[in-house]
Design an enzyme around this catalytic site. Structure first.
Site, mmCIF file in Angstrom:
data_model
loop_
_atom_site.group_PDB
_atom_site.id
_atom_site.type_symbol
_atom_site.label_atom_id
_atom_site.label_comp_id
_atom_site.label_asym_id
_atom_site.label_seq_id
_atom_site.Cartn_x
_atom_site.Cartn_y
_atom_site.Cartn_z
ATOM 1 C CD GLU A 157 -3.283 -1.675 23.180
ATOM 2 O OE1 GLU A 157 -3.272 -2.493 24.131
ATOM 3 O OE2 GLU A 157 -2.737 -0.561 23.255
ATOM 4 C CD GLN A 169 3.338 3.399 33.634
ATOM 5 O OE1 GLN A 169 3.176 4.593 33.453
ATOM 6 N NE2 GLN A 169 4.293 2.711 33.013
ATOM 7 C CD GLU A 192 -2.353 1.404 2.777
ATOM 8 O OE1 GLU A 192 -2.335 0.461 3.582
ATOM 9 O OE2 GLU A 192 -2.854 2.508 3.055
ATOM 10 C CB CYS A 201 0.670 0.780 28.718
ATOM 11 S SG CYS A 201 2.461 0.981 28.603
ATOM 12 C CG LEU A 202 -0.472 6.403 31.649
ATOM 13 C CD1 LEU A 202 0.947 6.811 31.999
ATOM 14 C CD2 LEU A 202 -1.178 7.569 30.983
ATOM 15 C CG ASP A 213 -0.011 13.423 -1.804
ATOM 16 O OD1 ASP A 213 -0.831 14.292 -2.149
ATOM 17 O OD2 ASP A 213 -0.241 12.561 -0.926
ATOM 18 C CB ILE A 214 5.538 16.745 -4.153
ATOM 19 C CG1 ILE A 214 4.895 17.796 -5.060
ATOM 20 C CG2 ILE A 214 7.052 16.732 -4.322
ATOM 21 C CD1 ILE A 214 5.320 19.213 -4.769
ATOM 22 C CG HIS A 253 0.537 -1.279 24.437
ATOM 23 N ND1 HIS A 253 -0.351 -0.243 24.645
ATOM 24 C CD2 HIS A 253 1.745 -0.826 24.825
ATOM 25 C CE1 HIS A 253 0.309 0.795 25.120
ATOM 26 N NE2 HIS A 253 1.574 0.473 25.244
#
Ligand code: GLN
Length: 557
Positions: free
Chosen positions: A508, A384, A140, A380-381, A147-148, A506
């Site tokens: 997820e 904590q 992809e 994660c956070l 776009d330049i 994580h």
């Protein structure tokens, strides 16, 4: 080896990544071995430093690469496991070229976009072309035609097609066919112009994927076919899905995309088996019950900022025959109290994040979930924050904090390892990628995972401070998973709560349709139980966690 290139036209945000991933699903369902990669034309070396407001979530791979969120789609929609070689940015390309130039590798030649930059790009496609592993490489190209920044990538593809032969390549252009209300008409002109731009560079698409709000009628298809030089059956409608992104492979299959692509690539495959996928979609579309889950974070207006989390909730909910009503709460709005905002939810999720903004609101939300025995998942956070909350409000360590939020805190329950060891130079870099976790027996985590060793993806700097472990454990705060040597806390839970789990990693990033992550599944099951009045966690979690003895906590010293 066969190659598919996916470009985008007219506007950004057309869901190119999703389309590429969905084609991957379909080809895998036809028994082809597929790998996906993304080329990002921006000059950042990777998205690790980019603001989630602008760029959405940073998706972390097993090898610790911080990548574009489209790679999340690729891993969720297919079986491929990606590495840093699957995401190439212009920043990386130029970094490589300049390093080579400095080393003298170009032997005094003038270094140019063609061939030196395009060579690096082509090399990357070739590196993935391992015939022992894959049949098809789907690439992809980020951004929009015109776009330049994208030009060197398109030029590289043009050369590449010449080298491998057009019979082994399909160019697929994802474009917008807007509906103009006043005229009651779908407009093909933007697509015509976008394809004209591609042709200028020497690329002719064989397939048009037309994103539109309305069905494409025969006339529109004919017009697109004629002006864009694409067979009429290769004008594929991709209308906005009604319920879920997981419908995309099914709608593309109904349009004949997978058969068409196989024909264009001259590969013979069986008809795809999409039964499991269809069943999953059915579960998402018409669940027998619903639960309301609060996500308390920082970027609540940017849907992409927590993309993998929302997807993981969807996977878990489908497996529990359940729908999710998300309540997205800006943590800052809870800084002075939760008020009624969490009154009606059956689960509270605090995602990962960086920096102090919103921290006190997250702590308040966590406290509410703990005190009201609402299922809680802290990522994660989020873990904590749960640690700080428990230390402050249960253990009476009033000034407990993370040194990320308050450098001078007298009680750094979360801090950098260097700080914990008394090292002055605190240049801790990020712990990234897959690391093993040992799970303590007798814990809720063990029941959820059904395993004593798991590997999960990380992206963080700060750690639980083991100095506080025993004191907090005495009050019911259990470290249920650690690094194999027992020095780093990976999972926490509360002894006296039906489902209060935090993880330093994580989860997820490893959830898929029909393969929900255990922590999310346990969370949703607990939320369903909470909503129906019983507090019992889901059936496989037979008992709330029992006290864990210290030997079990210290897994291996
Ligand atoms: N800011 C925290 C750390 O660096 C948490 C990171 C995260 O949630 N990904 O440890």
């Amino acid at each position: 080896m066969k190659y598919i290139f996916v470009t985008g036209g007219v506007v950004s945000s057309l869901g190119k990544g999703l389309t590429a991933a969905s084609l991957g699903t379909l080809l895998e369902a036809r028994s082809l071995r597929v790998v996906l990669q993304k080329f990002d034309p921006y000059l950042n070396v990777d998205p690790g430093t980019m603001n989630p407001f602008q760029h959405g979530e940073v998706y972390v791979l097993n090898d610790g690469a911080e990548t574009d969120l489209d790679l999340g789609h690729y891993e969720r929609f297919t079986n491929c496991v990606l590495t840093r070689h699957n995401n190439l940015t212009s920043g990386q390309v130029y970094e490589t070229v300049i390093l080579k130039e400095r080393r003298g590798d170009y032997l005094g030649k003038t270094v140019q976009v063609i061939p030196h930059v395009t060579d690096v790009i082509k090399d990357r496609i070739r590196k993935l072309s391992d015939e022992t592993k894959y049949d098809v490489v789907i690439t992809e190209i980020g951004g929009t035609t015109g776009d330049i920044e994208g030009l060197p990538f398109l030029e590289a593809i043009r050369q590449f097609i010449l080298e491998v032969g057009p019979e082994n390549v399909v160019n697929m252009h994802v474009t917008l066919v807007p509906y103009i209300k006043a005229a009651h008409e779908l407009k093909t002109k933007p697509t015509q112009q976008s394809v004209a731009k591609l042709r200028e560079i020497g690329l002719q698409p064989q397939v048009l994927i037309c994103r539109s709000e309305q069905p494409l009628d025969r006339d529109v298809r004919r017009k697109l076919s004629m002006f864009c030089s694409v067979a009429e059956k290769a004008v594929i409608e991709e209308r906005d899905v009604e319920h879920t992104i997981y419908e995309v492979p099914l709608t593309l299959h109904a349009e004949g995309l997978d058969q068409l692509v196989c024909d264009l690539l001259h590969v013979e495959t069986p008809q795809p088996d999409l039964n499991d996928w269809q069943k999953f979609v059915d579960c998402v579309v018409s669940p027998s019950k619903r639960v309301k889950i609060a996500v308390v974070g920082k970027y609540m207006d940017v849907r992409d900022a927590y993309k993998s989390i929302y997807e993981s909730l969807t996977h878990a909910a489908a497996s529990e025959d359940c729908g999710i009503d998300l309540k997205l709460i800006d943590a800052e709005s809870l800084a002075h109290g939760v008020d009624d905002q969490l009154k009606d939810v059956a689960g509270v999720l605090v995602p990962g994040g960086f920096g102090v903004r919103g921290a006190e609101g997250k702590i308040n939300a966590t406290r509410y979930a703990r005190e009201h025995r609402i299922p809680f998942l802290g990522l994660c956070l989020g873990m904590q924050v749960a640690t700080i909350e428990f230390a402050r409000n249960v253990c009476g360590i009033k000034n407990a904090n993370s040194t990320e939020f308050d450098k001078e805190t007298p009680d750094p329950v979360i801090s950098l390892l260097e700080e914990q060891r008394g090292v002055r130079n605190k240049g801790a870099s990020m712990r990234l990628g897959t690391w093993p976790t040992k799970i303590a027996p007798g814990t809720l985590a063990k029941k959820i995972y059904g395993d004593t060793e798991v590997t999960e993806r990380h992206r963080h700097r700060y750690e639980f401070n083991m100095k506080y472990r025993d004191g907090m454990n005495a009050k019911g705060f259990v470290i249920s998973g650690t690094s194999p040597d027992g020095t780093l806390a990976e999972l926490i839970e509360l002894r006296d709560h039906p489902y209060f789990v935090g993880c330093q990693y994580h989860p997820e990033f490893q959830s898929k349709p029909n393969k929900p992550h255990p922590l999310f599944r346990g969370f949703i099951a607990a939320a369903v139980a909470y909503q129906t009045g019983g507090e019992k966690p889901r059936s496989t979690i037979k008992q709330p966690p029992v006290g864990v003895s210290d030997e079990e906590l210290v897994l291996q010293r």
